[in-house]
Design an enzyme around this catalytic site. Sequence first.
Site, PDB file in Angstrom:
ATOM      1  N   ASP A  11       0.867  -1.177   0.000  1.00 11.68           N
ATOM      2  CA  ASP A  11       0.000   0.000   0.000  1.00 11.68           C
ATOM      3  C   ASP A  11       0.904   1.228   0.000  1.00 11.68           C
ATOM      4  O   ASP A  11       1.652   1.455   0.951  1.00 11.68           O
ATOM      5  CB  ASP A  11      -0.902  -0.012   1.236  1.00 11.68           C
ATOM      6  CG  ASP A  11      -2.074   0.956   1.108  1.00 11.68           C
ATOM      7  OD1 ASP A  11      -2.123   1.687   0.101  1.00 11.68           O
ATOM      8  OD2 ASP A  11      -2.934   0.972   2.005  1.00 11.68           O
ATOM      9  N   ASP A 105      -2.720   2.271  -6.140  1.00 12.78           N
ATOM     10  CA  ASP A 105      -1.636   2.291  -5.151  1.00 12.78           C
ATOM     11  C   ASP A 105      -1.631   1.088  -4.218  1.00 12.78           C
ATOM     12  O   ASP A 105      -0.973   1.123  -3.175  1.00 12.78           O
ATOM     13  CB  ASP A 105      -1.725   3.572  -4.325  1.00 12.78           C
ATOM     14  CG  ASP A 105      -3.020   3.654  -3.511  1.00 12.78           C
ATOM     15  OD1 ASP A 105      -4.011   3.026  -3.919  1.00 12.78           O
ATOM     16  OD2 ASP A 105      -3.026   4.348  -2.487  1.00 12.78           O
ATOM     17  N   GLU A 106      -2.323   0.028  -4.591  1.00 14.70           N
ATOM     18  CA  GLU A 106      -2.470  -1.095  -3.662  1.00 14.70           C
ATOM     19  C   GLU A 106      -2.572  -2.407  -4.434  1.00 14.70           C
ATOM     20  O   GLU A 106      -3.230  -2.475  -5.468  1.00 14.70           O
ATOM     21  CB  GLU A 106      -3.739  -0.874  -2.835  1.00 14.70           C
ATOM     22  CG  GLU A 106      -3.974  -1.877  -1.739  1.00 14.70           C
ATOM     23  CD  GLU A 106      -5.263  -1.574  -0.975  1.00 14.70           C
ATOM     24  OE1 GLU A 106      -5.557  -2.325  -0.028  1.00 14.70           O
ATOM     25  OE2 GLU A 106      -5.971  -0.608  -1.318  1.00 14.70           O
TER      26      GLU A 106
END
Length: 480
Positions: A11, A105-106
């Site tokens: 993350d 983003d993960e």
Amino acid sequence: MRAAPTILHLDMDAFFAAAEQASKPSLRGKPVVVGGLGPRGVVATASYEARRFGVHSAMPMGQARRLAPNAAYLVPRFSFYRSISEQVMELLGRLSPLVEPLSLDEAFVDLDAGGVADDSASARAAGERLRADILATTGLTGSVGLAGSKMIAKIASEEAKPDGLVLIEPGTERELLAPRSVRILPGVGPATGEHLRRAGMTTVSDLVEAGEDELVRLLGRAHGASLYLMAQGYDDRPVVAERDAKSVSVEDTFDVDLHDRVRIRFEVERLAERCVGRLRASGHSGRTIVLKVRRFDFSTLTRSETLRGPTDDPGVVREAAGRLLEAVDTTGGVRLLGVGVSGLADYTQEDLFAQAEAAEGEAAHAAEGAAGAADGAVGAVATVSASEERAGGDAGAAVSGASAVASVEPDAHEPVERRWAPGHDVRHVVYGAGWVQGSGVGRVTVRFEEPWSEPGRVRTFAVDDPELEPGEALPLVRRG
């Protein structure tokens, strides 16, 4: 459940805000808030400096400004964030063929499938190497969680924030979870959490003690049974390399409620164009067109229409969205509009012209019927034909097929002068690359700096200065 912590969850830390700080030296170490800047905007991401004031994601922007009045408030640059995300995902792909992106983003990574880890030591080494590679490639930091399941790996990455790594040994899950709030478990949001609290369950250990039968009674068979397993630390979901998109959609919230029916139609068609752009960028087509309308009283209506075959034709989507709008009462005002396409496929209906002509005929028939039954002001709007109302694109572009060109005055909905959004990139003939700090009353203020420079100087120009143009985002890490 695995015997080794070979499921990795990455993350990125405060991703949008961190990317803005990295690209703008003058904002480093200062509170930054990224999101919609209008009266009804919400926070997309807040930097850790802004979070100290209580600002967080999904918070109304007005509330954020009251909590952190001196923060920098910027409009998102999604193409910029996407380019960084692609670099990160490429690094994840080097670790394993099984990478499951959850957002820009993960992502989850199956380290065992990539042959880079089979025990705690090798998993930790892979995680630390990944963090170093991300920093070297993008200039940004990410937090890593390692565990024997996806649920625990995600919890571990949250504990690792910011810029850390946490490894949770398989076999310790139940002990880890027991004292935590029930909200730590996937699927337990505010409503479910409150429902469980009223039943006397606030911690994960309370769920285990209550037993599966009681949770099923409270939450239903599927949710109750799965929650009981997760409360004991069980999660056997695999890392899935391809997560098929279920739909593509776009929506806009308006600063002032829209009442003009022609303006509402214009906005729906503009959203349809944007939606098709995203649809094509994803390599998909779709069969079901969805219209979302949030009215003045916050009531939200959703209408959908399923076509004969999948399409990525803007004219077809635009016409379908317009037909759906005809079935919605907007006389009280509209605060949000959205257009989406679902039922996605990786091919397109070949007979697009026939489909578009059918849509045109149905729309014309509906308009004629409405005109015949129209009465008063609402009737006056209904008598406008579909082709006369049509305003595809951003400023009344021609519509495909036999449709007429919309007659929309360019200054009816958009300012004549160029708009300079706070945070967006610009380039000046003399001063080079910079970004917009703010604009108003015919002026735009720009700070000229680059990701690898010292904080730059601020200069002000007329909004129509011919030497100032929109610019491209610079890479965060200078190469060569």
